[in-house]
Design a protein around this motif. Structure first.
Motif, PDB file in Angstrom:
ATOM      1  N   HIS A  53     -55.836  -8.815   4.404  1.00  0.00           N
ATOM      2  CA  HIS A  53     -55.688 -10.100   4.232  1.00  0.00           C
ATOM      3  C   HIS A  53     -54.382 -11.036   4.450  1.00  0.00           C
ATOM      4  CE1 HIS A  53     -60.026 -10.247   3.503  1.00  0.00           C
ATOM      5  NE2 HIS A  53     -60.030  -9.258   2.692  1.00  0.00           N
ATOM      6  N   HIS A  54     -54.448 -12.074   4.244  1.00  0.00           N
ATOM      7  CA  HIS A  54     -53.013 -12.750   3.831  1.00  0.00           C
ATOM      8  C   HIS A  54     -52.515 -12.324   2.413  1.00  0.00           C
ATOM      9  CE1 HIS A  54     -52.625 -15.357   7.216  1.00  0.00           C
ATOM     10  NE2 HIS A  54     -53.714 -15.624   7.155  1.00  0.00           N
ATOM     11  N   THR A  55     -51.210 -12.757   2.028  1.00  0.00           N
ATOM     12  CA  THR A  55     -50.968 -12.412   0.721  1.00  0.00           C
ATOM     13  C   THR A  55     -51.852 -13.422  -0.190  1.00  0.00           C
ATOM     14  OG1 THR A  55     -48.746 -11.790   1.181  1.00  0.00           O
ATOM     15  CG2 THR A  55     -49.106 -12.608  -0.909  1.00  0.00           C
ATOM     16  N   ASN A  56     -51.946 -14.635   0.414  1.00  0.00           N
ATOM     17  CA  ASN A  56     -52.912 -15.546  -0.326  1.00  0.00           C
ATOM     18  C   ASN A  56     -53.988 -15.650   0.436  1.00  0.00           C
ATOM     19  OD1 ASN A  56     -50.943 -16.247  -2.462  1.00  0.00           O
ATOM     20  ND2 ASN A  56     -49.972 -17.444  -0.933  1.00  0.00           N
TER      21      ASN A  56
ATOM     22  N   PRO B   7     -65.611  -9.229  12.220  1.00  0.00           N
ATOM     23  CA  PRO B   7     -64.541  -8.491  11.429  1.00  0.00           C
ATOM     24  C   PRO B   7     -64.451  -7.085  11.485  1.00  0.00           C
ATOM     25  CG  PRO B   7     -65.819 -10.210  10.251  1.00  0.00           C
ATOM     26  CD  PRO B   7     -66.586 -10.099  11.565  1.00  0.00           C
ATOM     27  N   GLY B   8     -63.135  -6.834  11.794  1.00  0.00           N
ATOM     28  CA  GLY B   8     -63.196  -5.179  11.899  1.00  0.00           C
ATOM     29  C   GLY B   8     -63.158  -4.433  13.435  1.00  0.00           C
ATOM     30  N   ALA B   9     -63.838  -5.161  14.127  1.00  0.00           N
ATOM     31  CA  ALA B   9     -63.856  -4.811  15.414  1.00  0.00           C
ATOM     32  C   ALA B   9     -62.888  -4.815  16.311  1.00  0.00           C
ATOM     33  CB  ALA B   9     -65.197  -5.438  16.130  1.00  0.00           C
ATOM     34  N   ILE B  10     -62.564  -4.031  17.372  1.00  0.00           N
ATOM     35  CA  ILE B  10     -61.691  -3.952  18.304  1.00  0.00           C
ATOM     36  C   ILE B  10     -61.805  -4.687  19.531  1.00  0.00           C
ATOM     37  CG2 ILE B  10     -59.786  -2.536  19.664  1.00  0.00           C
ATOM     38  CD1 ILE B  10     -59.518  -2.475  16.519  1.00  0.00           C
ATOM     39  N   LEU B  11     -61.047  -5.428  20.053  1.00  0.00           N
ATOM     40  CA  LEU B  11     -61.371  -6.160  21.279  1.00  0.00           C
ATOM     41  C   LEU B  11     -59.891  -6.437  22.251  1.00  0.00           C
ATOM     42  CD1 LEU B  11     -63.084  -8.125  23.127  1.00  0.00           C
ATOM     43  CD2 LEU B  11     -61.942 -10.097  21.784  1.00  0.00           C
ATOM     44  N   PRO B  12     -60.111  -5.580  23.480  1.00  0.00           N
ATOM     45  CA  PRO B  12     -59.148  -5.411  24.254  1.00  0.00           C
ATOM     46  C   PRO B  12     -59.224  -6.825  25.284  1.00  0.00           C
ATOM     47  CG  PRO B  12     -60.805  -4.073  24.979  1.00  0.00           C
ATOM     48  CD  PRO B  12     -61.229  -4.732  23.466  1.00  0.00           C
ATOM     49  N   LEU B  13     -57.894  -7.390  25.738  1.00  0.00           N
ATOM     50  CA  LEU B  13     -58.200  -8.562  26.602  1.00  0.00           C
ATOM     51  C   LEU B  13     -56.997  -8.434  27.655  1.00  0.00           C
ATOM     52  CD1 LEU B  13     -58.742 -11.551  23.964  1.00  0.00           C
ATOM     53  CD2 LEU B  13     -60.598 -10.557  25.775  1.00  0.00           C
ATOM     54  N   GLN B  14     -57.161  -8.836  28.939  1.00  0.00           N
ATOM     55  CA  GLN B  14     -56.282  -9.223  29.691  1.00  0.00           C
ATOM     56  C   GLN B  14     -56.224 -10.528  30.080  1.00  0.00           C
ATOM     57  OE1 GLN B  14     -55.184  -8.289  34.336  1.00  0.00           O
ATOM     58  NE2 GLN B  14     -56.932  -7.444  33.532  1.00  0.00           N
ATOM     59  N   ILE B  15     -54.930 -11.059  29.777  1.00  0.00           N
ATOM     60  CA  ILE B  15     -54.650 -12.582  29.916  1.00  0.00           C
ATOM     61  C   ILE B  15     -53.888 -12.729  31.069  1.00  0.00           C
ATOM     62  CG2 ILE B  15     -53.628 -14.615  28.682  1.00  0.00           C
ATOM     63  CD1 ILE B  15     -55.898 -13.173  27.088  1.00  0.00           C
ATOM     64  N   PHE B  16     -54.570 -13.517  31.951  1.00  0.00           N
ATOM     65  CA  PHE B  16     -53.906 -14.154  33.253  1.00  0.00           C
ATOM     66  C   PHE B  16     -53.896 -15.504  33.639  1.00  0.00           C
ATOM     67  CE2 PHE B  16     -58.479 -12.617  34.194  1.00  0.00           C
ATOM     68  CZ  PHE B  16     -58.532 -13.582  34.916  1.00  0.00           C
ATOM     69  N   GLU B  17     -54.691 -16.271  33.086  1.00  0.00           N
ATOM     70  CA  GLU B  17     -54.934 -17.807  33.426  1.00  0.00           C
ATOM     71  C   GLU B  17     -53.743 -18.592  32.845  1.00  0.00           C
ATOM     72  OE1 GLU B  17     -57.664 -21.819  33.243  1.00  0.00           O
ATOM     73  OE2 GLU B  17     -58.341 -19.637  32.097  1.00  0.00           O
ATOM     74  N   PHE B  18     -53.138 -19.333  33.303  1.00  0.00           N
ATOM     75  CA  PHE B  18     -51.887 -20.100  32.792  1.00  0.00           C
ATOM     76  C   PHE B  18     -51.953 -20.595  31.494  1.00  0.00           C
ATOM     77  CE2 PHE B  18     -49.184 -24.008  32.894  1.00  0.00           C
ATOM     78  CZ  PHE B  18     -47.934 -23.153  32.846  1.00  0.00           C
ATOM     79  N   ARG B  19     -53.233 -21.479  31.307  1.00  0.00           N
ATOM     80  CA  ARG B  19     -53.297 -22.114  30.007  1.00  0.00           C
ATOM     81  C   ARG B  19     -53.295 -21.146  28.812  1.00  0.00           C
ATOM     82  NH1 ARG B  19     -58.850 -25.033  29.912  1.00  0.00           N
ATOM     83  NH2 ARG B  19     -58.533 -25.166  32.319  1.00  0.00           N
ATOM     84  N   TYR B  20     -53.854 -19.726  28.975  1.00  0.00           N
ATOM     85  CA  TYR B  20     -53.909 -18.789  28.038  1.00  0.00           C
ATOM     86  C   TYR B  20     -52.587 -18.041  27.781  1.00  0.00           C
ATOM     87  CZ  TYR B  20     -58.766 -19.868  27.769  1.00  0.00           C
ATOM     88  OH  TYR B  20     -59.781 -20.674  27.593  1.00  0.00           O
TER      89      TYR B  20
ATOM     90  N   GLY C  72     -67.402 -18.249  14.921  1.00  0.00           N
ATOM     91  CA  GLY C  72     -66.464 -17.485  15.479  1.00  0.00           C
ATOM     92  C   GLY C  72     -65.651 -16.492  14.707  1.00  0.00           C
ATOM     93  N   CYS C  73     -64.870 -15.727  15.068  1.00  0.00           N
ATOM     94  CA  CYS C  73     -64.261 -14.793  14.264  1.00  0.00           C
ATOM     95  C   CYS C  73     -62.781 -15.055  14.567  1.00  0.00           C
ATOM     96  CB  CYS C  73     -64.619 -13.525  14.412  1.00  0.00           C
ATOM     97  SG  CYS C  73     -63.907 -12.070  13.456  1.00  0.00           S
TER      98      CYS C  73
ATOM     99  N   GLU D  42     -61.154 -12.608   9.573  1.00  0.00           N
ATOM    100  CA  GLU D  42     -61.982 -13.588   9.047  1.00  0.00           C
ATOM    101  C   GLU D  42     -62.930 -14.286  10.047  1.00  0.00           C
ATOM    102  OE1 GLU D  42     -58.999 -13.403   7.889  1.00  0.00           O
ATOM    103  OE2 GLU D  42     -59.136 -13.106   5.520  1.00  0.00           O
ATOM    104  N   ARG D  43     -63.981 -14.651   9.264  1.00  0.00           N
ATOM    105  CA  ARG D  43     -65.019 -15.582  10.299  1.00  0.00           C
ATOM    106  C   ARG D  43     -64.807 -16.933  10.164  1.00  0.00           C
ATOM    107  NH1 ARG D  43     -70.723 -14.583   8.229  1.00  0.00           N
ATOM    108  NH2 ARG D  43     -69.487 -14.283   6.448  1.00  0.00           N
ATOM    109  N   PHE D  44     -65.040 -18.001  10.966  1.00  0.00           N
ATOM    110  CA  PHE D  44     -64.688 -19.326  10.746  1.00  0.00           C
ATOM    111  C   PHE D  44     -65.831 -20.286  11.252  1.00  0.00           C
ATOM    112  CE2 PHE D  44     -62.804 -18.420  14.707  1.00  0.00           C
ATOM    113  CZ  PHE D  44     -63.400 -19.236  15.514  1.00  0.00           C
ATOM    114  N   ARG D  45     -66.026 -21.450  10.898  1.00  0.00           N
ATOM    115  CA  ARG D  45     -66.785 -22.472  11.323  1.00  0.00           C
ATOM    116  C   ARG D  45     -66.047 -23.555  11.817  1.00  0.00           C
ATOM    117  NH1 ARG D  45     -71.996 -23.416  10.782  1.00  0.00           N
ATOM    118  NH2 ARG D  45     -72.187 -21.904   8.920  1.00  0.00           N
TER     119      ARG D  45
END
Length: 274
Positions: free
Chosen positions: A55-58, A79-92, A121-122, A145-148
């Protein structure tokens, strides 16, 4: 809108669901989770982040409201899972340049052509990255963390949303009941893996210590991450805010899977060549 490319399966949990409706939902396990680099590991850089392993310090609280960039993807990150990605689109690629200079965190949120983008999402933390000469990026991310999503702040050059953090609420079950439930889920997972190995001609290998000393809540996320191939069911699990309810739903899925595999095993015993 082009989406970031998901790298091949060696990075992924390998317990794959084959049916999508919850009440009749099964998964077919192949092996336990493992991770390796698709390229020369010396070229992939570890990323220093203000978001450390736990986690963060806070630590964020459910009342915190923050803005984070979003990656819409046809998958669910836990949370805790590993996700590999390839980023190629300009915006990303623009987003990656920003992240590498700041917080190294972005929101992974489920989206596909058949449904609207999810509200829950997470956070994915970039733990390793490789920048190529053509400005593409290879990333290894870890779920946090998860978020809404409360509202979209902007959509160009990439999505940014205002979010609040999501945590499991205390349930009516006491800690002992949830612990027992987690152990039952682990037992079903072991039986499913054992029968699946048998059906695939690998022998009835016993899976050991699937929980790996995880408490019930992170274990429930691990179990959900193995239900690949049915992202809507995974999304439903991610959105639950009660550990016991999540484990009960996973137990039902595993029990249905075990019944399916038991029947398939009986058929194989009667008709060995089938």
């Amino acid at each position: 809108m082009a989406l970031p490319q998901i790298l091949p399966s060696p990075y992924k949990p390998l317990l794959n669901p084959i049916l999508t409706h919850h009440s009749n939902y099964h998964f077919a396990p192949h092996s336990l989770l493992h991770c390796r680099s698709h390229r020369n590991p010396t070229r992939i850089k570890s990323s220093a982040s203000s978001f450390p392993e736990k986690h963060h310090t806070n630590s964020p609280t459910p009342n915190d409201v923050v803005e984070i960039p979003l990656f819409p993807l046809p998958l669910v990150l836990f949370p805790g899972a590993i996700l590999p990605l390839q980023i190629f689109e300009f915006r990303y690629r623009i987003m990656m340049h920003t992240l590498l200079q700041t917080d190294l965190r972005f929101g992974v949120i489920y989206s596909d052509s058949a449904t609207a983008t999810a509200d829950v999402g997470c956070v994915g933390e970039v733990v390793k990255h490789e920048r190529l000469v053509d400005d593409r990026f290879f990333l290894i991310c870890k779920g946090q963390e998860r978020f809404r999503v409360n509202k979209l702040v902007r959509s160009k050059p990439y999505l940014v949303a205002e979010v609040t953090w999501l945590e499991d609420r205390p349930s009516g079950n006491n800690d002992d009941d949830v612990e027992v439930l987690a152990n039952e889920v682990e037992s079903y997972m072991k039986d499913v893996i054992r029968l699946s190995n048998r059906l695939n001609g690998k022998g009835e290998k016993e899976a050991t210590d699937l929980r790996r000393h995880l408490f019930p809540t992170p274990f429930s996320f691990f179990v959900g991450s193995t239900f690949e191939g049915a992202p809507r069911e995974q999304q439903a699990l991610l959105e639950l805010e009660d550990t016991a309810m999540r484990l009960k739903r996973e137990k039902e899925t595993l029990r249905n899977t075990l019944n399916y595999l038991t029947a398939a095993s009986a058929v194989k015993d009667v008709f060995p060549s089938s």
